[in-house]
Design an enzyme around this catalytic site. Structure first.
Site, PDB file in Angstrom:
ATOM      1  N   GLU A 186      18.277  17.168 -17.955  1.00 25.42           N
ATOM      2  CA  GLU A 186      19.629  17.748 -17.979  1.00 25.42           C
ATOM      3  C   GLU A 186      19.860  18.345 -16.598  1.00 25.42           C
ATOM      4  O   GLU A 186      19.291  19.390 -16.277  1.00 25.42           O
ATOM      5  CB  GLU A 186      19.715  18.856 -19.032  1.00 25.42           C
ATOM      6  N   LYS A 215       8.378  26.663 -19.525  1.00 32.24           N
ATOM      7  CA  LYS A 215       8.353  27.428 -18.270  1.00 32.24           C
ATOM      8  C   LYS A 215       9.775  27.859 -17.955  1.00 32.24           C
ATOM      9  O   LYS A 215      10.612  27.042 -17.564  1.00 32.24           O
ATOM     10  CB  LYS A 215       7.815  26.593 -17.104  1.00 32.24           C
ATOM     11  N   CYS A 257      26.629  24.718 -15.625  1.00 31.91           N
ATOM     12  CA  CYS A 257      26.584  23.323 -15.187  1.00 31.91           C
ATOM     13  C   CYS A 257      27.856  22.568 -15.578  1.00 31.91           C
ATOM     14  O   CYS A 257      28.152  21.534 -15.000  1.00 31.91           O
ATOM     15  CB  CYS A 257      25.350  22.640 -15.750  1.00 31.91           C
ATOM     16  N   GLU A 294      27.468  20.628  -5.785  1.00 26.04           N
ATOM     17  CA  GLU A 294      27.433  21.651  -6.834  1.00 26.04           C
ATOM     18  C   GLU A 294      27.236  23.014  -6.174  1.00 26.04           C
ATOM     19  O   GLU A 294      26.226  23.257  -5.522  1.00 26.04           O
ATOM     20  CB  GLU A 294      26.287  21.369  -7.813  1.00 26.04           C
TER      21      GLU A 294
HETATM   22  P1  NAD Z   1      16.260  24.446 -10.275  1.00 26.94           P
HETATM   23  O1  NAD Z   1      16.273  22.967 -10.342  1.00 26.94           O
HETATM   24  O2  NAD Z   1      16.062  25.088  -8.955  1.00 26.94           O
HETATM   25  O3  NAD Z   1      15.121  25.048 -11.213  1.00 26.94           O
HETATM   26  C1  NAD Z   1      15.052  24.723 -12.581  1.00 26.94           C
HETATM   27  C2  NAD Z   1      13.644  24.967 -13.077  1.00 26.94           C
HETATM   28  O4  NAD Z   1      12.762  24.063 -12.423  1.00 26.94           O
HETATM   29  C3  NAD Z   1      13.090  26.379 -12.801  1.00 26.94           C
HETATM   30  O5  NAD Z   1      12.306  26.781 -13.901  1.00 26.94           O
HETATM   31  C4  NAD Z   1      12.205  26.147 -11.579  1.00 26.94           C
HETATM   32  O6  NAD Z   1      11.156  27.086 -11.457  1.00 26.94           O
HETATM   33  C5  NAD Z   1      11.665  24.767 -11.866  1.00 26.94           C
HETATM   34  N1  NAD Z   1      11.201  24.025 -10.690  1.00 26.94           N
HETATM   35  C6  NAD Z   1      11.585  24.164  -9.395  1.00 26.94           C
HETATM   36  N2  NAD Z   1      10.913  23.295  -8.621  1.00 26.94           N
HETATM   37  C7  NAD Z   1      10.086  22.595  -9.434  1.00 26.94           C
HETATM   38  C8  NAD Z   1       9.161  21.538  -9.215  1.00 26.94           C
HETATM   39  N3  NAD Z   1       8.912  21.046  -8.006  1.00 26.94           N
HETATM   40  N4  NAD Z   1       8.499  21.041 -10.287  1.00 26.94           N
HETATM   41  C9  NAD Z   1       8.723  21.526 -11.529  1.00 26.94           C
HETATM   42  N5  NAD Z   1       9.593  22.528 -11.786  1.00 26.94           N
HETATM   43  C10 NAD Z   1      10.275  23.051 -10.754  1.00 26.94           C
HETATM   44  O7  NAD Z   1      17.608  24.914 -10.972  1.00 26.94           O
HETATM   45  P2  NAD Z   1      18.165  26.396 -11.102  1.00 26.94           P
HETATM   46  O8  NAD Z   1      18.644  26.796  -9.755  1.00 26.94           O
HETATM   47  O9  NAD Z   1      17.199  27.247 -11.840  1.00 26.94           O
HETATM   48  O10 NAD Z   1      19.416  26.172 -12.095  1.00 26.94           O
HETATM   49  C11 NAD Z   1      20.627  25.700 -11.699  1.00 26.94           C
HETATM   50  C12 NAD Z   1      20.726  24.193 -11.922  1.00 26.94           C
HETATM   51  O11 NAD Z   1      20.510  23.882 -13.296  1.00 26.94           O
HETATM   52  C13 NAD Z   1      22.095  23.653 -11.602  1.00 26.94           C
HETATM   53  O12 NAD Z   1      21.969  22.448 -10.893  1.00 26.94           O
HETATM   54  C14 NAD Z   1      22.714  23.401 -12.976  1.00 26.94           C
HETATM   55  O13 NAD Z   1      23.735  22.439 -12.998  1.00 26.94           O
HETATM   56  C15 NAD Z   1      21.521  22.985 -13.749  1.00 26.94           C
HETATM   57  N6  NAD Z   1      21.760  23.140 -15.186  1.00 26.94           N
HETATM   58  C16 NAD Z   1      21.998  22.015 -15.916  1.00 26.94           C
HETATM   59  C17 NAD Z   1      22.243  22.123 -17.287  1.00 26.94           C
HETATM   60  C18 NAD Z   1      22.505  20.897 -18.108  1.00 26.94           C
HETATM   61  O14 NAD Z   1      22.537  21.032 -19.321  1.00 26.94           O
HETATM   62  N7  NAD Z   1      22.694  19.733 -17.522  1.00 26.94           N
HETATM   63  C19 NAD Z   1      22.252  23.379 -17.897  1.00 26.94           C
HETATM   64  C20 NAD Z   1      22.011  24.504 -17.107  1.00 26.94           C
HETATM   65  C21 NAD Z   1      21.758  24.367 -15.742  1.00 26.94           C
END
Ligand code: NAD
Length: 505
Positions: free
Chosen positions: A259, A184, A293, A392
């Protein structure tokens, strides 16, 4: 050069990829895909509902036995072809990634796309090198062997900041190890995940091994995490959502790979090469508009260098050219959306109450006003426990704080919830050696910040999650180890039966 195409025409059938073909969603809700550089809608699709998630999990379940039963060599052949098809599609992938995310084309072309191609090539090789202990007689009466087996259907959830690379990181080790996947993507950035899956199909990946459900987090995402047909959840995203995902996954005792967020420290000791540190900090803070990130977000600079560092970073940030992502001279594109830009601006506005905005701190006017742009921003004088240092932000914002002793610099670097990445800057090998040992993070760079490579693991400590992406270490996530023990005595009455039958054994 990028290769443009009409997104609406290409994805007229919909943005779900189930069992090898495109379909529409049935959630009853539509989602816009927006070019953040202009605010213009470039595509609209119906989001996946539970029916598409169920169909994707079923397709992945059906495809599993045959894919898991393929030899490593057969899976490797498919992945080699996949790498080649991705390389052929590089121009279109770079176009779609820059259009959907606002990334400067030079970033999509030189980082996102080749990084993903290289990942596919790496996992094509790694598929043939699954590790285990030597088979042998660890008991005199038995031969023990270790099988490393795929887990089953993996439900992967990815964020919007590097949609193509996140698809690559989530999917490639999983399928290399013989799993099947339902991915997804973030609902605002589905394009390159769809292109990735279509490229896999063209490379000969059997239908159902990789399925894409483009749906919202709360419904499609939660349905996927809780689905009884999914054996493992692999999530990349924010720490807050990661906790919710972990709660749901616990209900069906799924294996979890998380992650999560980061707040990387950038520690500059007083013997560092100042020019290198200044350039490293600006590039490390601004890559992908700071929506990375591992981006440098907190610079701790030993007091003798602090003021020169602040001046150097401010001067260099002022030279960064904001502009159209497709203009080769553009250094910094917009943020992913106006919502994200406003969120970042909110952090900076609140920081004005307790710190000094040295440069930036505003959205540009004029031609760029329609896009989700925000100027590179440097903040000095914030306290360690302030929001701008602890939270963050995920935007082009760097906070700089001074420190005195090496002990203090390392302690400050460790003083947040997160532990994803960090860097240490010094010419003294003992100082950097100590920093690499004592900073709690999944990666510590020395005299650099940001580079990643397919052979080395990426993943966090503390609230940045657990598990590793990329590298052979990712097979620890996507395989399970089975012990098989063969009796080699051929006797009906085993020696150890005495513990049950006593002298009647
Ligand atoms: P997010 O947590 O808002 O969303 C990530 C994914 O989760 C999206 O596909 C979203 O639709 C889905 N999601 C949202 N709510 C959900 C739920 N209740 N149940 C299941 N899935 C759900 O993150 P974002 O805003 O898309 O991305 C930014 C974040 O990602 C930052 O915190 C960044 O640090 C992190 N990130 C981490 C890494 C890593 O390798 N550690 C890499 C890239 C991004």
């Amino acid at each position: 050069m990028e290769q443009r195409f009409d997104v609406t025409e290409r994805y007229a059938e919909g943005a779900q990829f189930l069992a090898g073909r495109l379909r529409g969603g049935t959630s009853g809700r539509t989602q816009a895909v927006v070019d953040p550089a202009t605010g213009d809608e470039v595509y609209r699709y119906e989001l996946a509902g539970p029916a598409e998630v169920d169909a994707a999990v079923e397709a992945a379940g059906r495809a599993f036995p045959e894919w898991a039963g393929a030899t490593p060599g057969e899976r490797s052949d498919t992945l080699h072809r996949f790498a080649a098809v991705l390389a052929e599609d590089a121009g279109e992938l770079a176009f779609a990634e820059s259009l959907n995310c606002g990334k400067p084309l030079k970033l999509s072309k030189e980082f996102d796309v080749p990084g993903s191609v290289d990942n596919a090539a790496f996992f094509a090789g790694a598929a043939r090198h699954l590790e285990g202990k030597a088979a042998g007689e660890y008991s005199p009466d038995h031969t023990s062997a270790v099988r490393r087996e795929p887990i089953g259907v993996v439900g992967s959830i990815a964020p919007w900041n590097y949609p193509l690379q996140m698809a690559a990181w989530k999917v490639l080790p999983a399928i290399a190890a013989g799993n099947t996947v339902v991915l997804k993507p973030a609902e605002i950035t589905p394009l390159t995940s769809l292109m990735f899956a279509q490229a896999a199909t063209r490379a000969g990946l059997p239908d159902g091994v990789l399925n894409i459900v483009s749906g919202a987090g709360r419904d499609a995402g939660e349905h996927l995490v809780g689905h009884p047909g999914v054996a493992m959840t692999s999530f990349t995203g924010s720490t807050g959502v990661g906790k919710r995902v972990a709660e749901i996954a616990t209900g069906t005792v799924k294996r979890l790979h998380l992650e999560l967020g980061g707040k990387a420290p950038f520690v500059v000791f007083d013997d560092a090469d100042l020019e290198a540190a200044v350039h490293g900090a600006v590039a490390g803070a601004l890559i992908n508009s700071g929506q990375d990130c591992t981006a440098a977000t907190r610079a701790y600079v030993q007091r003798p260098l602090h003021d020169a560092f602040v001046a150097g970073v401010a001067d260099l940030m002022a030279t960064v050219r904001l502009g159209d992502p497709f203009d080769p001279s553009t250094d910094l594109g917009p943020l992913i959306s106006h919502t994200q830009r406003d969120r970042v601006a909110g952090f900076v506005e609140r920081a004005r109450g307790y710190a000094r905005v040295v440069t930036g701190g505003e959205a540009p006017q004029g031609d760029l006003a329609k896009g989700a742009y925000y100027r590179p921003t440097l903040i000095a004088g914030a306290a360690q426990d302030s929001e701008i240092v602890q939270a963050e932000i995920f935007g082009p914002v760097l906070a700089v704080l001074p420190f005195d002793s090496d002990d203090e610099g390392i302690a400050l670097a460790n003083d947040t919830l997160y532990g994803l990445a960090a860097s240490a800057w010094s010419r003294d090998v003992y100082r950097t050696g100590r920093a690499t040992r004592e900073i709690k993070a999944g990666c510590v760079w020395v005299n650099d910040h940001i580079p990643i490579i397919s052979e080395m693991p990426h993943g966090g400590a503390k609230a940045s999650g657990y598990g590793k992406d990329m590298s052979a270490y990712s097979f620890e996530e996507y395989t399970q180890v089975k012990h098989v023990m063969y009796d080699i005595t051929g006797t009906a009455r085993k020696d150890w039966h005495r513990t049950v039958f006593g002298d009647r054994a």
